[in-house]
Structure formats: C-alpha cells, structure tokens
Design a protein around this motif. Structure first.
Motif, PDB file in Angstrom:
ATOM      1  N   THR A   1     -49.904   2.017  80.413  1.00 42.92           N
ATOM      2  CA  THR A   1     -49.788   2.760  79.152  1.00 42.92           C
ATOM      3  C   THR A   1     -49.186   4.148  79.421  1.00 42.92           C
ATOM      4  OG1 THR A   1     -52.074   3.493  79.465  1.00 42.92           O
ATOM      5  CG2 THR A   1     -51.725   1.616  77.988  1.00 42.92           C
ATOM      6  N   ASP A   2     -48.836   4.854  78.347  1.00 42.86           N
ATOM      7  CA  ASP A   2     -48.197   6.169  78.503  1.00 42.86           C
ATOM      8  C   ASP A   2     -49.158   7.195  79.080  1.00 42.86           C
ATOM      9  OD1 ASP A   2     -46.343   5.758  75.389  1.00 42.86           O
ATOM     10  OD2 ASP A   2     -45.996   5.028  77.446  1.00 42.86           O
ATOM     11  N   ALA A   3     -48.612   8.056  79.924  1.00 42.11           N
ATOM     12  CA  ALA A   3     -49.432   9.117  80.519  1.00 42.11           C
ATOM     13  C   ALA A   3     -49.797  10.144  79.450  1.00 42.11           C
ATOM     14  CB  ALA A   3     -48.658   9.786  81.653  1.00 42.11           C
ATOM     15  N   GLU A   4     -50.926  10.800  79.672  1.00 44.75           N
ATOM     16  CA  GLU A   4     -51.383  11.837  78.738  1.00 44.75           C
ATOM     17  C   GLU A   4     -51.912  13.015  79.545  1.00 44.75           C
ATOM     18  OE1 GLU A   4     -54.852  12.302  75.326  1.00 44.75           O
ATOM     19  OE2 GLU A   4     -54.267  10.315  76.049  1.00 44.75           O
TER      20      GLU A   4
END
Ligand code: LIP
Length: 266
Positions: A72-75
């Motif tokens: 999933t996308d990094a945050e």
C-alpha cells in the motif's frame, strides 16, 4: 517499559494475528491478485488483506505513526516512528504451498529510509512453524523466550550461507557469479525465499551468513535488527554497476569482513 520494548510487544501481537490470518487464507486456497515488477513478482489477495489488517491495527493502537508497507502507499507520520511492514515475505513460497513465509513488522525512528533510519523494534513471525523472532534496540534478539546469538565463527567445514535472487531475470547472471565467488568459503548454500527468515536464521545461528542484492526496505527492516541484537553485523552496500540495487550482507563477527569482501568482489 521503554518505548522500544512497547513497540516490540505491539509488533509481536500484530505479527501473530496477521500470521494466523495468512495461514487461514492459505488453507482456503491462494488467489493471485496481480503481478508487479515482472511476471514472476506476484501479489496475492492475502498479501493485501493481511497488510490492511496490520495497517488498521497499527493506526488504532498508535495514531500518528508513519507506515511503509509492501502493498500500500507510504504515509509519513507525526510521531517520528514509522512502521515498515512486509505482510507475507516469501509470497512465491506462499503461493506454491512451500511452508517458508513470514510476517515482518519493524518500527523505525528518523527518516523512513534504510540508509538513515534507526530500528527500534522488530518481529518476524513464521506461521508454518509458529516461531516468533523478535528484538528491541538494546534489549537483545529472542525466539519464543530464548535469547539468540549469531555464530561467532563458521565451522572448519566452511560457512553455511544463504542467498536469494530478484524477480528481474537480467540480474541473475551477476547474482550467480557472486555465488560462484562465495562457494569456496562455504560448506553449503541455502535459498529459503524469504529475506526476513534468512536474517532471523542468521540471528539464531542456523546460518553463518546471508547475502542478497535488491531487497526492499520491508524485506530487511526487522531482520537486520535481529542480526545486530544477536551480536552480528549487517550492511547495505550501493554498487556502481546498479546503484538502485544495493547488496545486503549479514553474518557473525568472524565471517562478516570476508563475506562482504567476497560478495562485493574487486
Ligand atoms: C522476497 C524476498 C527474498 C527474495 C525474493 C523476494 P517477497 O520478498 O524476501 O529474499 O529473494 O525475490 O523479494 O516478494 O516475497 O516479499
């Protein structure tokens, strides 16, 4: 309890939950969701579901922390802590039913990049064996309550080594040439197919050393801490021929320098 040990306890709990979910999905049958960098680089529905579970649990327990996961996308977070997560390390093994895969969860502080972060805690859970490898910075590396230590020296028969290969066939010839350079110092070579397990096994003294090029941050974040907390050494070397594909080396103190020199090669 120190912060590193609090993060370790959370990583252990969530890795076990996630591992049990992965094992259940395995028994129900594996669905390939997509391919990524190449046709050999697969992601299963379970990879995605397990990462979503881990991410939701971490967000509930520690809102404000950052997240860097494989699927999933990094945050970026606001607390200075980032969780580095591989929901199913050894996905190809998982898809083929080979009982060698693991959930890897690490907590790092500082810039969430392998050449800058400081690892505070890590857990590597192997659902097929039920083994939980875990470590906190300065508090040692453990397997189910027993303290781990790397092998200080290989046996006179030579080093038992592990390695791995990437999903891009164009890199295989170079990686095999590296294996050929290393074999004279080895009693034998193992290819497990999951870097988090390879590194956990170095920490546990099951391997004397491990080397591989092209690992992603989530493949090694927890395992590297296990190796160093078990008295070993771990490094990431950027090589000129392919700067985007660093070489990773881990071993006990008696083997590290010669393994690094041989794998880097003149
Ligand atoms: C795997 C690594 C392994 C490597 C594989 C793959 P994945 O990670 O753990 O060391 O040899 O090519 O990168 O894709 O199963 O998370």
């Amino acid at each position: 309890m120190a912060l590193a040990e609090q993060l370790e306890a959370l990583a252990i709990d969530i890795a076990r939950e996630a591992g049990e979910l992965a094992r259940r999905r395995r028994s129900e049958g594996v669905a390939i969701a997509a391919t990524k960098s190449s046709i050999a680089d697969i992601v299963t529905e379970a990879d995605r579901e397990v990462e979503a579970h881990i991410r939701a649990r971490l967000a509930a327990e520690r809102p404000g922390d950052g997240f860097l996961g494989e699927e999933t996308d990094a945050e970026r977070g606001s607390t200075g802590i980032t969780w580095v997560v591989d929901p199913i390390d050894g996905t190809v093994n998982y898809a083929y039913g080979i009982p060698a895969y693991a959930v890897s969860i690490a907590a790092v502080c500082g810039e969430p990049s392998p050449d800058q972060w400081e690892a505070l805690a890590g857990a590597v859970f192997s659902p097929p064996t039920g083994e939980m490898f875990h470590a906190a910075h300065g508090a040692g590396a453990w397997l189910d309550g027993s303290r781990l230590a790397v092998n200080p020296e290989p046996s006179p028969a030579g080093a038992l080594l592990a390695t791995g290969f990437g999903y891009n066939p164009a890199t295989h010839a170079g990686d095999l040439a590296r294996v050929a350079r290393v074999m004279p110092m080895a009693r034998d070579l193992r290819r497990i197919g999951a870097a988090s397990l390879d590194l956990s096994y170095v920490a546990a003294g099951r391997f004397d050393g491990y080397f591989e090029r092209g690992l992603q941050p989530w493949d090694h974040a927890a395992g590297a801490l296990l190796v160093t907390e078990a008295g070993g050494r771990f490094t990431r070397v950027v090589l000129e021929d392919m700067p985007g594909r660093p070489l990773f080396v881990a071993a006990g103190p008696g083997l590290f320098d010669s393994l690094l020199a041989t794998t880097v090669g003149a």
